[in-house]
Write an enzyme that holds these catalytic residues in place. Structure first.
Site: not given
Length: 344
Positions: A71, A117, A121, A146, A182, A184-185, A219, A248
């Site tokens: 969410d 995934n 972000f 976060s 993460s 993904n960035t 994290k 993560n």
């Protein structure tokens, strides 16, 4: 019950739908339910478990939290406590609104109980989340937020970018999760390096203290070596970090079932059952290396009450779920809570 049978397929079962479409549909339904108090009360009666714990100065009604990513923009905040969660972590949110990476960017690994995934972000931005929280209020359980780096912001400006998000959201957070892990960035994980992380944490700690101190958690990636993780923990200790979230998603593709190998080449972070063993190792390492003085939220591959119990036995104080909840529905939250009730 009917509600659980609706959510059990949740976000990632094999279906004709894009998993991201299913995610959005589910979140929209929960957002609608958030505005129907009699339904929330009925759900709370079914799923709620009271097993309070105080960790890094925050009182949690139970030890099971919703992990970041489910969410991101805080659209269903009243629904999550009704489904048995003792805390909710929204985000990862960035200072600037951003669409995330191109689609498709979410892939089901059904045989492995996993998900890949590369969302990137995708969120409406820190100011939009602050406005929603100001208008609708916080959930009835502790709220973690976060925060991460906006994709278009260069690494040398990352500190100011994180700081702006923290300032905007400080009135609403019971804790902040600093997401530097993460995959993904582009370049984000470089912020786990000693010098960069020390600068970031020092500035965020100073900013938080000036506003009225809120616990800061970091994290971490499951892909760090033990030596790199030990160095990261030293930086966290030096900068007053209140806890670690372990872990993560991973870039590793170990543990995938043969049926899922065709998707192994998809870029992005892997979550779910395949990351469980490494997440448990990281929790155990953090607990041992810090002598148990630094609280840990254990997350990664939790699909049963016993999985969660192993996390606590390894040194975690709290746990979070995402992929397990998406695949198994809210009954998992109830099972975990009942397994952990009275654990200590």
């Amino acid at each position: 019950m009917l509600f659980e049978s609706l959510l059990r397929p949740a976000l990632y079962r094999l279906s004709a739908d894009d998993p991201e479409v299913v995610h959005e549909r589910t979140l929209r339904a929960l957002s609608t339910l958030s505005g129907v108090p009699p339904v929330l009360s009925a759900l709370r009666g079914c799923y709620g478990v009271d097993d309070p714990a105080t960790v890094f100065g925050v009182r949690f009604p139970n030890r099971v939290g919703l992990a970041a990513g489910m969410d991101k923009d805080g659209r269903a905040l009243r629904a999550w406590p009704a489904l048995g969660f003792g805390f909710v972590e929204v985000g990862t949110v960035t200072r600037l609104p951003q669409p995330g990476n191109p689609k498709p960017r979410l892939f089901t690994l059904a045989a492995s109980d996993g998900v890949i995934n590369r969302m990137g972000f995708n969120n409406s931005g820190a100011e939009a989340l602050a406005h929603r929280l100001a208008r609708q209020g916080k959930p009835s359980v502790p709220l973690g937020i976060s925060i991460g780096k906006s994709k278009v912001v260069p690494l040398e400006e990352a500190v100011a970018d994180y700081r702006a998000s923290l300032r905007a959201l400080h009135p609403y957070a019971d804790y902040f999760a600093i997401n530097v892990s993460s995959p993904n960035t582009p370049g984000l994980r470089a912020l786990q390096d000693k010098t960069a992380l020390a600068e970031l944490l020092a500035e965020l700690r100073s900013t938080s203290d000036s506003l009225g101190s809120t616990p800061l958690l970091v994290k971490v990636a499951p892909d760090l070596t033990d030596s790199a993780l030990a160095e990261l923990l030293e930086v966290c200790d030096a900068n007053g970090v209140a806890g670690i979230i372990a872990t993560n998603t991973t870039l590793s593709r170990d543990g995938l079932a043969p049926a899922d190998q065709p998707l192994a080449g998809e870029a992005g972070g892997l979550s779910g059952r395949p990351v469980a063993a490494r997440a448990l190792e990281v929790v155990r390492f953090v607990h041992r290396h810090t002598g148990g003085t630094l609280p840990v939220i254990g997350v990664g591959g939790i699909f049963s009450g016993q999985d969660a119990r192993r996390m606590l036995d390894a040194g975690a104080s709290l746990v979070q779920v995402y992929t397990g909840f998406a695949l198994k529905g809210p009954g998992l939250v109830r099972e975990i809570n009942r397994t952990l009730a009275g654990w200590r």
